[in-house]
Design a protein around this motif. Sequence first.
Motif, PDB file in Angstrom:
ATOM      1  N   LYS A 151      44.793  42.141  54.742  1.00  8.39           N
ATOM      2  CA  LYS A 151      44.726  42.852  56.021  1.00  8.39           C
ATOM      3  C   LYS A 151      44.514  41.868  57.176  1.00  8.39           C
ATOM      4  N   ALA A 152      43.742  40.789  56.925  1.00  8.83           N
ATOM      5  CA  ALA A 152      43.471  39.778  57.949  1.00  8.83           C
ATOM      6  C   ALA A 152      44.603  38.759  58.074  1.00  8.83           C
ATOM      7  N   GLY A 153      45.575  38.816  57.159  1.00  7.43           N
ATOM      8  CA  GLY A 153      46.665  37.843  57.174  1.00  7.43           C
ATOM      9  C   GLY A 153      46.306  36.537  56.488  1.00  7.43           C
ATOM     10  N   ALA A 154      45.236  36.552  55.692  1.00  7.04           N
ATOM     11  CA  ALA A 154      44.811  35.347  54.965  1.00  7.04           C
ATOM     12  C   ALA A 154      45.500  35.298  53.603  1.00  7.04           C
ATOM     13  N   LEU A 155      45.633  34.100  53.090  1.00  6.01           N
ATOM     14  CA  LEU A 155      46.307  33.859  51.819  1.00  6.01           C
ATOM     15  C   LEU A 155      45.466  34.317  50.629  1.00  6.01           C
ATOM     16  N   VAL A 156      46.140  34.951  49.657  1.00  2.00           N
ATOM     17  CA  VAL A 156      45.529  35.292  48.384  1.00  2.00           C
ATOM     18  C   VAL A 156      46.219  34.456  47.310  1.00  2.00           C
ATOM     19  N   VAL A 157      45.420  33.703  46.554  1.00  2.71           N
ATOM     20  CA  VAL A 157      45.931  32.856  45.473  1.00  2.71           C
ATOM     21  C   VAL A 157      45.465  33.443  44.150  1.00  2.71           C
ATOM     22  N   LEU A 158      46.411  33.695  43.273  1.00  2.00           N
ATOM     23  CA  LEU A 158      46.117  34.252  41.957  1.00  2.00           C
ATOM     24  C   LEU A 158      46.423  33.185  40.917  1.00  2.00           C
ATOM     25  N   VAL A 159      45.375  32.700  40.271  1.00  2.00           N
ATOM     26  CA  VAL A 159      45.512  31.635  39.276  1.00  2.00           C
ATOM     27  C   VAL A 159      45.416  32.262  37.891  1.00  2.00           C
ATOM     28  N   ARG A 160      46.370  31.949  37.047  1.00  2.00           N
ATOM     29  CA  ARG A 160      46.310  32.435  35.670  1.00  2.00           C
ATOM     30  C   ARG A 160      46.612  31.286  34.722  1.00  2.00           C
ATOM     31  N   VAL A 161      46.117  31.411  33.500  1.00  2.00           N
ATOM     32  CA  VAL A 161      46.264  30.344  32.527  1.00  2.00           C
ATOM     33  C   VAL A 161      47.381  30.663  31.541  1.00  2.00           C
ATOM     34  N   GLU A 162      48.087  29.630  31.143  1.00  2.00           N
ATOM     35  CA  GLU A 162      49.023  29.704  30.022  1.00  2.00           C
ATOM     36  C   GLU A 162      48.627  28.622  29.040  1.00  2.00           C
ATOM     37  N   ARG A 163      48.665  28.976  27.772  1.00  2.00           N
ATOM     38  CA  ARG A 163      48.343  27.992  26.739  1.00  2.00           C
ATOM     39  C   ARG A 163      49.494  26.997  26.628  1.00  2.00           C
ATOM     40  N   PRO A 164      49.178  25.701  26.687  1.00  2.00           N
ATOM     41  CA  PRO A 164      50.237  24.702  26.568  1.00  2.00           C
ATOM     42  C   PRO A 164      50.711  24.580  25.124  1.00  2.00           C
ATOM     43  N   GLY A 165      51.966  24.212  24.964  1.00  2.00           N
ATOM     44  CA  GLY A 165      52.497  23.888  23.644  1.00  2.00           C
ATOM     45  C   GLY A 165      52.734  25.056  22.719  1.00  2.00           C
ATOM     46  N   VAL A 166      52.793  26.272  23.250  1.00  2.00           N
ATOM     47  CA  VAL A 166      53.114  27.417  22.401  1.00  2.00           C
ATOM     48  C   VAL A 166      54.416  28.041  22.880  1.00  2.00           C
ATOM     49  N   ALA A 167      55.190  28.557  21.944  1.00  2.00           N
ATOM     50  CA  ALA A 167      56.488  29.146  22.283  1.00  2.00           C
ATOM     51  C   ALA A 167      56.330  30.445  23.058  1.00  2.00           C
ATOM     52  N   GLU A 168      55.274  31.196  22.755  1.00  2.00           N
ATOM     53  CA  GLU A 168      55.056  32.483  23.406  1.00  2.00           C
ATOM     54  C   GLU A 168      53.579  32.648  23.731  1.00  2.00           C
ATOM     55  N   GLN A 169      53.311  33.149  24.926  1.00  2.00           N
ATOM     56  CA  GLN A 169      51.931  33.385  25.343  1.00  2.00           C
ATOM     57  C   GLN A 169      51.385  34.641  24.653  1.00  2.00           C
ATOM     58  N   PRO A 170      50.082  34.701  24.429  1.00  2.00           N
ATOM     59  CA  PRO A 170      49.492  35.893  23.802  1.00  2.00           C
ATOM     60  C   PRO A 170      49.712  37.131  24.670  1.00  2.00           C
ATOM     61  N   PRO A 171      49.706  38.306  24.076  1.00  2.00           N
ATOM     62  CA  PRO A 171      49.803  39.533  24.870  1.00  2.00           C
ATOM     63  C   PRO A 171      48.684  39.577  25.909  1.00  2.00           C
ATOM     64  N   GLY A 172      49.003  40.114  27.077  1.00  2.00           N
ATOM     65  CA  GLY A 172      48.012  40.220  28.142  1.00  2.00           C
ATOM     66  C   GLY A 172      47.851  38.964  28.959  1.00  2.00           C
ATOM     67  N   SER A 173      48.830  38.067  28.902  1.00  2.00           N
ATOM     68  CA  SER A 173      48.723  36.787  29.602  1.00  2.00           C
ATOM     69  C   SER A 173      49.208  36.831  31.044  1.00  2.00           C
ATOM     70  N   GLY A 174      49.800  37.926  31.454  1.00  2.00           N
ATOM     71  CA  GLY A 174      50.194  38.071  32.850  1.00  2.00           C
ATOM     72  C   GLY A 174      49.015  38.568  33.666  1.00  2.00           C
ATOM     73  N   LEU A 175      49.164  38.499  34.982  1.00  2.00           N
ATOM     74  CA  LEU A 175      48.126  39.056  35.857  1.00  2.00           C
ATOM     75  C   LEU A 175      48.007  40.556  35.617  1.00  2.00           C
ATOM     76  N   VAL A 176      46.839  41.103  35.828  1.00  2.00           N
ATOM     77  CA  VAL A 176      46.639  42.542  35.708  1.00  2.00           C
ATOM     78  C   VAL A 176      47.650  43.242  36.622  1.00  2.00           C
ATOM     79  N   ALA A 177      48.288  44.263  36.098  1.00  2.00           N
ATOM     80  CA  ALA A 177      49.303  45.000  36.852  1.00  2.00           C
ATOM     81  C   ALA A 177      48.738  45.489  38.181  1.00  2.00           C
ATOM     82  N   GLY A 178      49.502  45.282  39.240  1.00  2.00           N
ATOM     83  CA  GLY A 178      49.111  45.750  40.558  1.00  2.00           C
ATOM     84  C   GLY A 178      48.232  44.795  41.338  1.00  2.00           C
ATOM     85  N   LEU A 179      47.781  43.709  40.710  1.00  2.00           N
ATOM     86  CA  LEU A 179      46.909  42.770  41.415  1.00  2.00           C
ATOM     87  C   LEU A 179      47.683  41.966  42.460  1.00  2.00           C
TER      88      LEU A 179
END
Length: 180
Positions: free
Chosen positions: A54-82
Motif C-alpha cells: 500500500k505504501a509502494g515499498a518493496l516486498v521480497v519473498l525468499v524461499r529455499v530450494e535444496r541443491p543437487g536434487v532433481a525435484e524439490q519436495p512437495p510444498g516447496s513453493g511460496l504459500v499460495a496467495g502470498l
Amino acid sequence: MTAPETAPRLALDPARTALVLVDLMDRIVGLPVEPRDGTAVLSAAEELATVFRKAGALVVLVRVERPGVAEQPPGSGLVAGLAARGDLEIVKRSIGGFQGTGLDARLRERGVSTLVFGGIATNLGVESTARAAGDLGYDLVFAEDAMAALTAAEHEASVRLDFPRLGTVVTVGQVGFGAG
C-alpha cells in the motif's frame, strides 16, 4: 518477547525500505513451530506485506530450494496467495538469502537501505539473512510477531539476545511509513 505495545510506531521511508519474508512455503509454515504456529506467522507476514504494498515499498519473498536434487519436495513453493505483482522472489540454496542469489544487487538497484524481517525459522533463515544484510550495511528491523522457530527457546534467543544487537525489534503493529 515482543516489543512494548507502548513503543512508538516506526516512520519508515517506503522508497528505501523492503520487507524480507523468509521461507514462507507450505512445507515450512506447516512445521510445528513456536512461540506461535506457522499460520499465525503467515497472517502477520501478510499483514506486513499489505502495509508495504500500500505504501509502494518493496516486498521480497525468499524461499529455499535444496541443491543437487532433481525435484524439490512437495510444498516447496511460496504459500499460495502470498506473492503479488511487483514483489521480488528470491530462491536461495543455503540458509541465508544473500549468498549466491543477487539479492544485494537487486536491493541496491532500488535504493533500499532498510530491511524489515519476518519468516520461519527465526534463528535460521531469518537470522542468517539478517546477519549478512547487516554485514552489507543495511539497517535492520525485526517484526518479532511475524516469526517463529522450531522451539520457543531458539526464537527467544534470537529476539532477546541477537536481534537487538543487529537492529530494532518491533511488533507488526509498530511498522509504518511516514510520520510515526
